[in-house]
Enzyme design. Structure first.
Site, PDB file in Angstrom:
ATOM      1  N   GLY A 175       6.068  16.902  20.429  1.00  0.00           N
ATOM      2  CA  GLY A 175       5.861  15.490  20.469  1.00  0.00           C
ATOM      3  C   GLY A 175       5.449  14.985  19.199  1.00  0.00           C
ATOM      4  O   GLY A 175       5.719  15.773  18.014  1.00  0.00           O
ATOM      5  N   CYS A 176       4.754  14.014  18.949  1.00  0.00           N
ATOM      6  CA  CYS A 176       3.998  13.554  17.862  1.00  0.00           C
ATOM      7  C   CYS A 176       3.230  14.440  17.328  1.00  0.00           C
ATOM      8  O   CYS A 176       2.071  15.159  18.188  1.00  0.00           O
ATOM      9  CB  CYS A 176       3.380  11.985  17.930  1.00  0.00           C
ATOM     10  SG  CYS A 176       2.383  11.575  16.460  1.00  0.00           S
ATOM     11  N   PHE A 177       2.984  14.765  15.845  1.00  0.00           N
ATOM     12  CA  PHE A 177       2.425  15.749  15.562  1.00  0.00           C
ATOM     13  C   PHE A 177       0.755  15.495  15.541  1.00  0.00           C
ATOM     14  O   PHE A 177      -0.075  16.114  15.356  1.00  0.00           O
ATOM     15  CB  PHE A 177       2.748  16.215  14.043  1.00  0.00           C
ATOM     16  CG  PHE A 177       3.052  15.408  13.099  1.00  0.00           C
ATOM     17  CD1 PHE A 177       2.674  13.924  12.798  1.00  0.00           C
ATOM     18  CD2 PHE A 177       4.038  15.829  12.240  1.00  0.00           C
ATOM     19  CE1 PHE A 177       3.042  13.338  11.864  1.00  0.00           C
ATOM     20  CE2 PHE A 177       4.558  14.852  11.328  1.00  0.00           C
ATOM     21  CZ  PHE A 177       3.994  13.478  11.138  1.00  0.00           C
TER      22      PHE A 177
END
Length: 182
Positions: free
Chosen positions: A11-13
């Site tokens: 997902g979002c880093f």
């Protein structure tokens, strides 16, 4: 110290970075992009969905203090490996679950851990859809993405999406938590 690297997408880093910056034995965390078709893409290009890159964190870790298996156990705790190209409300190929190894020894360990997780999920009707591949075409994300949660904990996404993952890690792996440097 024996430093190794592995690259993870979940997902979002910002979520992964915030957790792994708190893991004892991890010596560096860098947000970036990998396994796409464009050299050195921008965030806007990656978000456009046409480069094929995943948002990732590249972890450098001391293999004498923490194992790849332990890092992967944390990985599977803090994201959902059963959803293709999404984590929560973050949707797109850049948000895919992925493990990108550096060498054949890491590949063997990754495949063994994923098989165990997949078997456990199958008993509950789930299945791991995590992409497994050697790391390719990696590039560091823009400076403003680095250490994002540490610099912006009050920002909405950080407060409501990132912070619960950090807290889940702290509760589950209390012995692995290290304090952040001031």
């Amino acid at each position: 110290m024996v430093v190794q690297q592995v690259t993870l997408g979940g997902g979002c880093f910002w979520c992964l970075e915030a957790v792994y910056e708190r893991v004892d034995g991890v010596v560096a965390v860098e947000s970036g992009y990998c396994n796409g078709s464009v050299a050195n893409p921008s965030y806007e290009q990656v978000c456009g969905g046409r480069t094929g890159h995943a948002e990732v964190v590249q972890l450098s870790f001391d293999a004498e203090r923490i194992t790849l298996r332990e890092l992967l156990e944390i990985f599977f705790l803090i994201h959902d490996p059963t959803t293709r190209d999404r984590q929560g409300n973050d949707v797109g190929t850049q948000y895919r679950s992925g493990i990108y190894w550096q060498d054949p020894a890491q590949e063997a360990e990754v495949r063994a851990v994923v098989a165990e997780v997949d078997a456990a999920l199958a008993a509950q009707g789930g299945r791991v859809v995590t992409e497994l591949a050697p790391r390719a075409n990696y590039s560091r994300a823009e400076d403003y993405h680095q250490h994002y949660y540490a610099r912006h904990p009050e920002q909405g996404y950080c407060a409501y999406v990132v912070a619960p993952k950090v807290e889940k890690f702290k509760r589950t792996y209390a012995a692995r938590v290290r304090p952040l440097a001031a």
